[in-house]
Design a protein around this motif. Structure first.
Motif, PDB file in Angstrom:
ATOM      1  N   PRO A 105      11.340 -26.653 -20.386  1.00  0.00           N
ATOM      2  CA  PRO A 105      10.468 -26.532 -19.213  1.00  0.00           C
ATOM      3  C   PRO A 105      10.476 -25.151 -18.565  1.00  0.00           C
ATOM      4  CG  PRO A 105      12.508 -27.620 -18.594  1.00  0.00           C
ATOM      5  CD  PRO A 105      12.562 -27.431 -20.082  1.00  0.00           C
ATOM      6  N   LEU A 106      11.456 -24.307 -18.909  1.00  0.00           N
ATOM      7  CA  LEU A 106      11.592 -23.020 -18.224  1.00  0.00           C
ATOM      8  C   LEU A 106      10.684 -21.942 -18.808  1.00  0.00           C
ATOM      9  CD1 LEU A 106      13.197 -21.614 -15.956  1.00  0.00           C
ATOM     10  CD2 LEU A 106      14.870 -20.928 -17.678  1.00  0.00           C
ATOM     11  N   PHE A 107      10.404 -22.028 -20.112  1.00  0.00           N
ATOM     12  CA  PHE A 107       9.606 -20.999 -20.762  1.00  0.00           C
ATOM     13  C   PHE A 107       8.186 -21.502 -21.020  1.00  0.00           C
ATOM     14  CE2 PHE A 107      13.858 -19.536 -21.446  1.00  0.00           C
ATOM     15  CZ  PHE A 107      13.760 -18.158 -21.487  1.00  0.00           C
ATOM     16  N   LYS A 108       7.202 -20.674 -20.678  1.00  0.00           N
ATOM     17  CA  LYS A 108       5.805 -21.069 -20.841  1.00  0.00           C
ATOM     18  C   LYS A 108       5.446 -21.291 -22.307  1.00  0.00           C
ATOM     19  CE  LYS A 108       4.140 -18.510 -16.781  1.00  0.00           C
ATOM     20  NZ  LYS A 108       3.288 -17.376 -16.322  1.00  0.00           N
ATOM     21  N   LYS A 109       5.893 -20.376 -23.139  1.00  0.00           N
ATOM     22  CA  LYS A 109       5.541 -20.458 -24.555  1.00  0.00           C
ATOM     23  C   LYS A 109       6.802 -20.390 -25.413  1.00  0.00           C
ATOM     24  CE  LYS A 109       0.919 -18.414 -23.998  1.00  0.00           C
ATOM     25  NZ  LYS A 109       0.019 -17.320 -24.409  1.00  0.00           N
ATOM     26  N   LEU A 110       7.547 -21.461 -25.410  1.00  0.00           N
ATOM     27  CA  LEU A 110       8.728 -21.516 -26.261  1.00  0.00           C
ATOM     28  C   LEU A 110       8.245 -21.682 -27.707  1.00  0.00           C
ATOM     29  CD1 LEU A 110      11.849 -21.585 -25.785  1.00  0.00           C
ATOM     30  CD2 LEU A 110      11.714 -24.067 -26.078  1.00  0.00           C
ATOM     31  N   PRO A 111       8.603 -20.760 -28.599  1.00  0.00           N
ATOM     32  CA  PRO A 111       8.028 -20.789 -29.950  1.00  0.00           C
ATOM     33  C   PRO A 111       8.667 -21.796 -30.895  1.00  0.00           C
ATOM     34  CG  PRO A 111       9.484 -18.917 -29.720  1.00  0.00           C
ATOM     35  CD  PRO A 111       9.433 -19.572 -28.361  1.00  0.00           C
TER      36      PRO A 111
END
Length: 326
Positions: A105-111
């Protein structure tokens, strides 16, 4: 039986034998070459030390070198990419932590998607955080902290490391569940935080036992509560935050081994069995307990459920705290 009939019967038998399936080829035992474990932190930290202790024993037990590959980076992204680039054969593994659950939830675009892209193998250990004050502080319990915070909204400072860390979100969860208005102050590094707590720059520090141990031994810091669901094995006389009146409060960090999704189940079975035996060894338990870590294995199913539950938990905390996604 005529000669012709006997010849025909013999030919039929030969044909039948020739058509019978050949015995299945014997599977190559795992492992037959070194195994790499990609770790999302630099050398020397709690997670790194934990996995090195376990890897050394796995090397002895399974007869192949288990090599630690440190790939630090925000959100564990660098390490996850490195692990997922390997073949799905059990020779490239990854250390994931509760920090991985927070990254979702913390990173917008977790790859990467830790639930879909990785297969759980086993946990290695669990540890809680301590609520710590300066030795001369007027706060001797969580109730002291809550009473002051309610009497003087915003005046009490909780110190943690960087925003979005497990420690920082523990402070946000405490703020929410205790119903208090406190100021959460993030520091760049654990040493900076410890110095601030020792000097009284923050009223309460939230961090691991390992980070506070030296100053606690020198009687410069004093623990008032632990964040786990039950009392810590390393500090059995220390009450939990839940016992202190914040019912249901629980934060437990974990370190665990995962494999890329698609790794053969039999390989995961070999690893799970070996890890379970290793973390039950008395010397392994002792080494990790010195760091404040309870060595404990899990089934792959238990670990997968824990990862999903923590993603849901920290998503709610981040959303309620209004923490901006990175």
């Amino acid at each position: 039986m005529t000669l012709l009939a006997r010849i025909a019967a013999g030919c039929a038998m030969v044909f039948a034998l020739g058509a019978a399936p050949a015995p299945a080829a014997e599977q190559t035992p795992y492992p037959i070459r070194p195994v790499r474990i990609v770790v999302p932190f630099g050398p020397g930290g709690i997670a790194d030390i934990t996995v090195r202790v376990v890897a050394e024993k796995l090397t002895e037990k399974l007869g192949q070198q288990f090599i630690i590959d440190n790939q630090p980076g925000a959100g564990g992204i660098t390490a996850a990419r490195a692990a997922l680039q390997g073949a799905k054969d059990g020779y490239t593994l990854a250390l994931l932590t509760n920090g991985t659950a927070i990254s979702v939830p913390l990173f917008k675009k977790l790859p990467f998607n830790p639930v879909k892209d990785f297969a759980p193998v086993s946990s290695l250990g669990y540890f809680e955080f301590l609520f710590v004050t300066a030795a001369g502080s007027k706060y001797h319990s969580v109730q002291d902290v809550i009473a002051f915070a309610k009497a003087s909204p915003g005046a009490l400072n909780l110190g943690t490391i960087n925003v979005g860390s497990s420690q920082n979100l523990s402070a946000e969860l405490f703020k929410s569940m205790a119903g208090v208005d406190v100021t959460i102050i993030p520091y760049k590094t654990t040493p900076d935080l410890v110095i601030a707590a020792t000097r009284g720059d923050v009223d309460v520090m939230i961090d691991s036992y390992a980070s506070a141990r030296a100053m606690m031994a020198d009687r410069k810091l004093r623990a008032i509560a632990a964040s786990g669901p039950t009392r810590s094995a390393v500090l059995p006389d220390l009450v939990t935050v839940d016992e202190s009146g914040v019912k249901g409060f629980e934060v437990t960090s974990w370190n665990a081994i995962f494999a890329p999704a698609g790794t053969p189940p039999e390989v995961i079975g070999v690893l799970n069995k070996a890890i379970t035996e290793v973390v039950a060894m008395p010397d392994v338990k002792r080494k990790l307990l010195d760091l404040g870590i309870e060595a404990r294995a899990s089934t792959p199913e238990e670990l997968g459920d824990r990862l999903k539950a923590d993603i849901a938990k920290w998503t709610a905390v981040i959303e309620k705290a209004g923490i901006e996604r990175q």
